[in-house]
Design a protein around this motif. Structure first.
Motif, PDB file in Angstrom:
ATOM      1  N   GLY A 139       0.821  -1.196   0.000  1.00 22.76           N
ATOM      2  CA  GLY A 139       0.000   0.000   0.000  1.00 22.76           C
ATOM      3  C   GLY A 139       0.856   1.247   0.000  1.00 22.76           C
ATOM      4  O   GLY A 139       1.893   1.315   0.676  1.00 22.76           O
ATOM      5  N   GLY A 140       0.437   2.228  -0.764  1.00 22.35           N
ATOM      6  CA  GLY A 140       1.101   3.522  -0.762  1.00 22.35           C
ATOM      7  C   GLY A 140       0.126   4.598  -0.319  1.00 22.35           C
ATOM      8  O   GLY A 140      -1.096   4.421  -0.386  1.00 22.35           O
ATOM      9  N   LEU A 167       1.771   0.059   5.527  1.00 26.12           N
ATOM     10  CA  LEU A 167       0.938   1.034   6.231  1.00 26.12           C
ATOM     11  C   LEU A 167      -0.472   0.500   6.413  1.00 26.12           C
ATOM     12  O   LEU A 167      -1.103   0.704   7.454  1.00 26.12           O
ATOM     13  CB  LEU A 167       0.900   2.354   5.456  1.00 26.12           C
ATOM     14  CG  LEU A 167       0.137   3.490   6.144  1.00 26.12           C
ATOM     15  CD1 LEU A 167       0.830   3.901   7.434  1.00 26.12           C
ATOM     16  CD2 LEU A 167      -0.023   4.685   5.218  1.00 26.12           C
ATOM     17  N   PHE A 168      -0.966  -0.225   5.420  1.00 22.81           N
ATOM     18  CA  PHE A 168      -2.325  -0.763   5.501  1.00 22.81           C
ATOM     19  C   PHE A 168      -2.428  -1.985   4.604  1.00 22.81           C
ATOM     20  O   PHE A 168      -1.593  -2.212   3.720  1.00 22.81           O
ATOM     21  CB  PHE A 168      -3.362   0.287   5.079  1.00 22.81           C
ATOM     22  CG  PHE A 168      -3.195   0.778   3.658  1.00 22.81           C
ATOM     23  CD1 PHE A 168      -3.829   0.127   2.600  1.00 22.81           C
ATOM     24  CD2 PHE A 168      -2.411   1.884   3.363  1.00 22.81           C
ATOM     25  CE1 PHE A 168      -3.678   0.563   1.292  1.00 22.81           C
ATOM     26  CE2 PHE A 168      -2.256   2.326   2.056  1.00 22.81           C
ATOM     27  CZ  PHE A 168      -2.893   1.665   1.019  1.00 22.81           C
ATOM     28  N   GLY A 169      -3.456  -2.782   4.856  1.00 23.33           N
ATOM     29  CA  GLY A 169      -3.798  -3.888   3.968  1.00 23.33           C
ATOM     30  C   GLY A 169      -5.121  -3.591   3.297  1.00 23.33           C
ATOM     31  O   GLY A 169      -5.887  -2.727   3.750  1.00 23.33           O
ATOM     32  N   LEU A 339       6.317   7.176   9.872  1.00 23.92           N
ATOM     33  CA  LEU A 339       5.488   6.467   8.899  1.00 23.92           C
ATOM     34  C   LEU A 339       5.808   6.817   7.449  1.00 23.92           C
ATOM     35  O   LEU A 339       5.282   6.173   6.544  1.00 23.92           O
ATOM     36  CB  LEU A 339       4.004   6.761   9.170  1.00 23.92           C
ATOM     37  CG  LEU A 339       3.485   6.328  10.541  1.00 23.92           C
ATOM     38  CD1 LEU A 339       1.968   6.422  10.579  1.00 23.92           C
ATOM     39  CD2 LEU A 339       3.915   4.909  10.878  1.00 23.92           C
ATOM     40  N   VAL A 340       6.641   7.814   7.230  1.00 20.81           N
ATOM     41  CA  VAL A 340       6.969   8.193   5.849  1.00 20.81           C
ATOM     42  C   VAL A 340       7.499   7.010   5.037  1.00 20.81           C
ATOM     43  O   VAL A 340       7.090   6.811   3.886  1.00 20.81           O
ATOM     44  CB  VAL A 340       7.951   9.383   5.833  1.00 20.81           C
ATOM     45  CG1 VAL A 340       8.562   9.572   4.443  1.00 20.81           C
ATOM     46  CG2 VAL A 340       7.237  10.669   6.248  1.00 20.81           C
ATOM     47  N   ARG A 344       5.707   4.911   1.290  1.00 22.25           N
ATOM     48  CA  ARG A 344       6.442   4.533   0.079  1.00 22.25           C
ATOM     49  C   ARG A 344       6.823   5.763  -0.749  1.00 22.25           C
ATOM     50  O   ARG A 344       7.960   6.161  -0.748  1.00 22.25           O
ATOM     51  CB  ARG A 344       5.664   3.519  -0.775  1.00 22.25           C
ATOM     52  CG  ARG A 344       5.204   2.276  -0.044  1.00 22.25           C
ATOM     53  CD  ARG A 344       6.287   1.562   0.719  1.00 22.25           C
ATOM     54  NE  ARG A 344       5.837   0.272   1.236  1.00 22.25           N
ATOM     55  CZ  ARG A 344       6.343  -0.332   2.297  1.00 22.25           C
ATOM     56  NH1 ARG A 344       7.332   0.236   2.974  1.00 22.25           N
ATOM     57  NH2 ARG A 344       5.870  -1.509   2.689  1.00 22.25           N
ATOM     58  N   LYS A 345       5.869   6.376  -1.437  1.00 23.78           N
ATOM     59  CA  LYS A 345       6.168   7.556  -2.258  1.00 23.78           C
ATOM     60  C   LYS A 345       5.153   8.643  -1.919  1.00 23.78           C
ATOM     61  O   LYS A 345       4.186   8.867  -2.651  1.00 23.78           O
ATOM     62  CB  LYS A 345       6.135   7.219  -3.741  1.00 23.78           C
ATOM     63  CG  LYS A 345       7.233   6.253  -4.178  1.00 23.78           C
ATOM     64  CD  LYS A 345       7.200   6.032  -5.681  1.00 23.78           C
ATOM     65  CE  LYS A 345       8.336   5.108  -6.119  1.00 23.78           C
ATOM     66  NZ  LYS A 345       8.339   4.876  -7.589  1.00 23.78           N
ATOM     67  N   ALA A 346       5.406   9.316  -0.799  1.00 26.32           N
ATOM     68  CA  ALA A 346       4.424  10.280  -0.302  1.00 26.32           C
ATOM     69  C   ALA A 346       4.205  11.434  -1.263  1.00 26.32           C
ATOM     70  O   ALA A 346       3.117  12.015  -1.304  1.00 26.32           O
ATOM     71  CB  ALA A 346       4.876  10.819   1.058  1.00 26.32           C
TER      72      ALA A 346
END
Length: 834
Positions: A139-140, A167-169, A339-340, A344-346
């Motif tokens: 997840g991104g 971060l999430f599923g 959490l950045v 992944r690619k904020a």
């Protein structure tokens, strides 16, 4: 006990909305194909007011499933929550009705949950129905709150078959600890559908839980059946509104102040760009010649309208969201910076629309968003020692920690010592009064502290404190004080020892990560932690080695070998010639050392070896607050009485500056450390020995500590018994005058010293600060995945009868009465606590 007897019950929740055919296929696969024991599997189907004959068809086809009928369409989030509220399992699983599970879908996820109590949720790997293309493997999250499935649509080439934190599923195939899910109040039902899974994972991570992607927990997803009849504009409306809601709830105050205005502006630009709306049509320069034309309606596409209305409805939700935000911010233990990496690619723009991309670039620059989402983690290092040109062990250690961590993080080194004159550094080195420490702690994400520093920041000791705290317990202060306190009266000595022990116990009860200096110390501190209850089942299950809680971080020395930059002792100190043999005592003279035996050994050697010179590098501690100990005066007195001072024994009555010590070390022919045989020695870590290794000096040491083991095992010098001047004299003669032996020691030291560079020594701390987390036993809402069932009445009776027999055998009726009275008192205490 059978394998199924120790497995948790898994309650699988499947939400149906006008998709009975897909739902039946899904439920049958769960019933017939998964390898989790059927007596530990609960199937729950929530029908979201489908109407027609969906309920009847599902009930008839899969009677094993518990069917819950909702009076209205609650959406995916509400439907899942309704099913979870009635579930009996210790683990909740959510599966889309248009998905089918691999046989190992449940067992692999349960294994991940059982392996580490810090894993709060497991994200399954999801492929398309054919198993060829990726639906979810990671997840991104963008800075404006939109979650997305990375690698979706790509071929499944096996490159995503390694477990990792995410971060999430995806809610289409997700496992969550049931108690934890309820603690978080489940999915946010205001989302209805879309991003409720992003929001849940975000909240889990903020509270310190891990969301673990487990590729062996595999499912296959057919299609988005529930959205097939929904217009794209309604989907975009939900995506836009829910992204803003998740963002508002979950980012820190400082982040929100910058990101929310930019996110709102970008949402509007996204709406106008998607609908290809002419955003300049109301410019005053484009007004028509007649007013009537200006009153005509303007056509707006539904895609544009979706974005505008999403912002409007976000505003409508704000009063409710504000309450949720307060809860999440109060409960968070991890920072946005933490959490950045999981985002992944904020800074990903997400939509390839020219006008939109231009606005994205403008907003990122205008609001400094690259700095916000690229902000380094903030690490505060607290010491009570003097940070100056002349530094002792604690300050040296704190200095090098700051130096190593500043390569990746924003670091402050703060000392509460009045004597503050630090050398130049690439990180701030500050002096503070105790009352100023809360501001520094408030700034930090991670606090690394030594000695008594925790006592000066009482807010860190509170149970509700969510700061990550690293306690450096390399110095067993209470053992040290047993020797140091010999110079004071017995009453004060006992009182001070109790106070020091309490200080250490408070650290051991509070810390999230502990540093010690050797494996010996590690065994000692493990005993302390176990006695305080920190070696809990949760901690042990998460890490049977306990190295995630307590790691060895010895002192170190620079990676590069020392190079002379100035004068040392040979030819510089009156009485020490350039050809003399110099024995170095590098460090202070304290009560737990034995310099007296060393002076007697030099006295024995001077007759045969007139060129022997013993040099004490520091008699006065660089921290003026540290009083001179009794052994210091006794050392001077013995050297004077034997007529050795300034002939064969030399005292530097000050302290060698830390940045100049290598010049003195390079003039040494051997390094020496002598101590008494007592408990302090057993767990001590003599940092001066590291300086000898760094400079390649053969070592003479008293037996009994960890460095004596190293010197003996690796052939780095000679180990002698405690308080034996003859053995010590012979050892000094060997390393000073047996050139072949000394050369061999230096060769072996050159190999061993690579283990003790600061880079190697600090590696566990550096790694922890890359992925900081609360200790598992300090995390909220922890509970066993499988609880031991209570004894049945018959089993309790058998157990009580066995105890009665045991007590009668031990001491007859008197012993039985005593035990019974104790049990009654214990039950009374438990009732009062309840």
């Amino acid at each position: 006990m059978s394998e199924s007897g120790i497995l948790p019950t898994v309650s699988v929740v499947v939400v149906n909305y006008r998709g009975a055919a897909d739902t039946i296929v899904c439920l049958r696969a769960l019933r017939d194909e998964v390898d989790h024991p059927s007596d530990r599997l609960e199937l729950i189907c929530v029908d979201n007011a489908s109407g027609a004959d969906d309920v009847a068809r599902i009930r008839e086809a899969v009677p094993e499933a518990r069917l819950i009928e909702s009076a209205e369409n609650l959406g995916f989030a509400g439907g899942c929550n309704l099913g979870a509220a009635q579930a009996r399992g210790e683990v909740l699983a959510f599966l889309n009705n248009d998905a089918r599970p691999d046989p190992a879908w449940i067992s692999a996820a349960v294994a991940a949950l059982r392996a580490d109590p810090r894993v709060g949720a497991v994200a399954s790997k999801v492929l398309d129905w054919s198993g060829r293309e990726i639906d979810f493997v990671d997840g991104g999250l963008t800075w404006f709150g939109m979650g997305y499935k990375r690698h979706a649509g790509e071929p499944d080439d096996g490159s995503h078959d390694v477990p990792r934190d995410v971060l999430f599923g995806t809610g289409s195939a997700l496992f969550v600890r049931a108690g934890l899910f309820r603690e978080l109040n489940g999915f946010d039902e205001r989302f209805f559908m879309f991003y409720e899974d992003v929001d849940l994972g975000w909240r889990l991570n903020l509270r310190g839980w891990r969301v673990r992607y487990e590729p062996a927990s595999l499912t296959f997803h057919r299609h988005h059946a529930s959205m097939s009849t929904v217009h794209d504009s309604r989907e975009h409306f939900l995506l836009e509104r829910n992204a803003l809601a998740a963002l508002y709830k979950n980012v820190e105050d400082a982040t929100l102040a910058k990101v929310l205005p930019a996110a709102l502006a970008l949402s509007v630009r996204r709406a106008t760009a998607r609908g290809e709306l002419d955003a300049t049509q109301l410019e005053i320069t484009r007004r028509p010649s007649d007013r009537a034309s200006d009153d005509e309606p303007v056509e707006i596409s539904r895609m544009t309208l979706a974005g505008i209305l999403a912002v409007d409805q976000f505003v409508e939700l704000l009063p409710e969201l504000q309450k949720s935000r307060e809860i999440e911010q109060a409960a968070r233990v991890r920072t946005d910076a933490d959490l950045v990496p999981l985002m992944r690619k904020a800074m990903e723009p997400a939509y390839p629309l020219p006008r939109y991309l231009a606005a994205h670039e403008t907003l990122v620059k205008a609001f400094g968003l690259a700095e916000v989402f690229g902000r380094p983690r903030r690490v505060l290092i607290l010491t009570g020692d003097a940070v100056a040109e002349k530094m002792a062990g604690p300050a040296i250690r704190a200095w090098h920690m700051a130096e190593a961590l500043s390569m990746e993080h924003e670091v402050r080194l703060v000392s509460v010592n009045d004597h503050h004159a630090p050398p130049p550094a690439r990180f701030p080195v500050l002096s503070a009064l105790p009352r100023q420490l809360p501001d520094h702690v408030g700034w930090a994400d991670i606090v690394v502290l030594q000695g008594h520093m925790l006592e000066m920041v009482p807010e860190l000791k509170r149970a509700e404190s969510t700061k990550i705290v690293v306690c450096d317990v390399y110095d067993p202060m209470h053992l040290e004080y047993l020797e140091q306190g010999k110079d004071v009266d017995d009453e004060r000595r006992s009182r001070d020892l109790a106070g020091v022990t309490k200080v250490l116990n408070t650290q051991l009860e509070r810390g999230d990560f502990f540093l010690c200096a050797s494996e010996r110390q590690r065994h000692f501190w493990l005993g302390h932690l176990a006695a305080l209850g920190r070696m809990s089942p949760d901690m042990y299950d998460a890490d049977p080695t306990a190295r995630s809680l307590l790691s060895v971080v010895p002192f170190g020395f620079p990676d590069a070998a020392p190079v002379r930059t100035g004068p040392g002792v040979k030819g510089e100190i009156d009485g020490i010639g350039v050809r003399d043999k110099v024995v170095l005592w590098a460090g202070g003279v304290y009560s737990w050392f034995d310099p007296l035996t060393l002076i007697r050994a030099v006295d024995k050697l001077r007759g045969e070896h007139a060129d022997i010179r013993l040099f004490f590098l520091g008699m006065k501690h660089p921290n003026p607050d540290v009083p001179e100990m009794g052994i210091t005066g006794r050392t001077r007195e013995l050297a004077h009485r034997l007529d050795l001072v300034n002939r064969h024994v030399f005292f530097n009555e000050s302290w060698v500056p830390y940045q100049e010590r290598h010049n003195y070390l390079l003039d040494g022919d051997c390094g020496v450390t002598t101590h008494f045989d007592h408990v302090e020695t057993t767990f001590a870590f003599r940092t001066r020995v590291l300086d000898y290794l760094w400079a390649g000096l053969p070592i003479v040491t008293t037996d009994g500590d960890s460095f004596a083991e190293l010197v003996r095992a690796e052939g780095l010098g000679v180990v002698v018994p405690a308080e034996d001047p003859d053995a010590l004299a012979a050892a000094l003669a060997r390393v000073l005058y047996d050139e072949e032996f000394a050369a061999g020691c230096r060769e072996r030291i050159a190999v061993v010293r690579e283990r003790y560079t600061w880079t190697e020594a600090l590696a566990p701390l550096v790694e922890f600060c890359r992925h900081p987390r609360q200790a598992v036993d300090r995390m909220p809402a922890t509970e066993p995945l499988v609880r031991t069932p209570p004894l049945r009445t018959s089993e309790k009776m058998r157990k009580d009868l066995a105890l009665v027999k045991e007590y009668l055998d031990l001491g007859g009726p008197t012993e039985l009465a005593r035990r019974a009275a104790g049990r009654l008192r214990r039950l009374a205490r438990e009732r009062r606590r309840g």
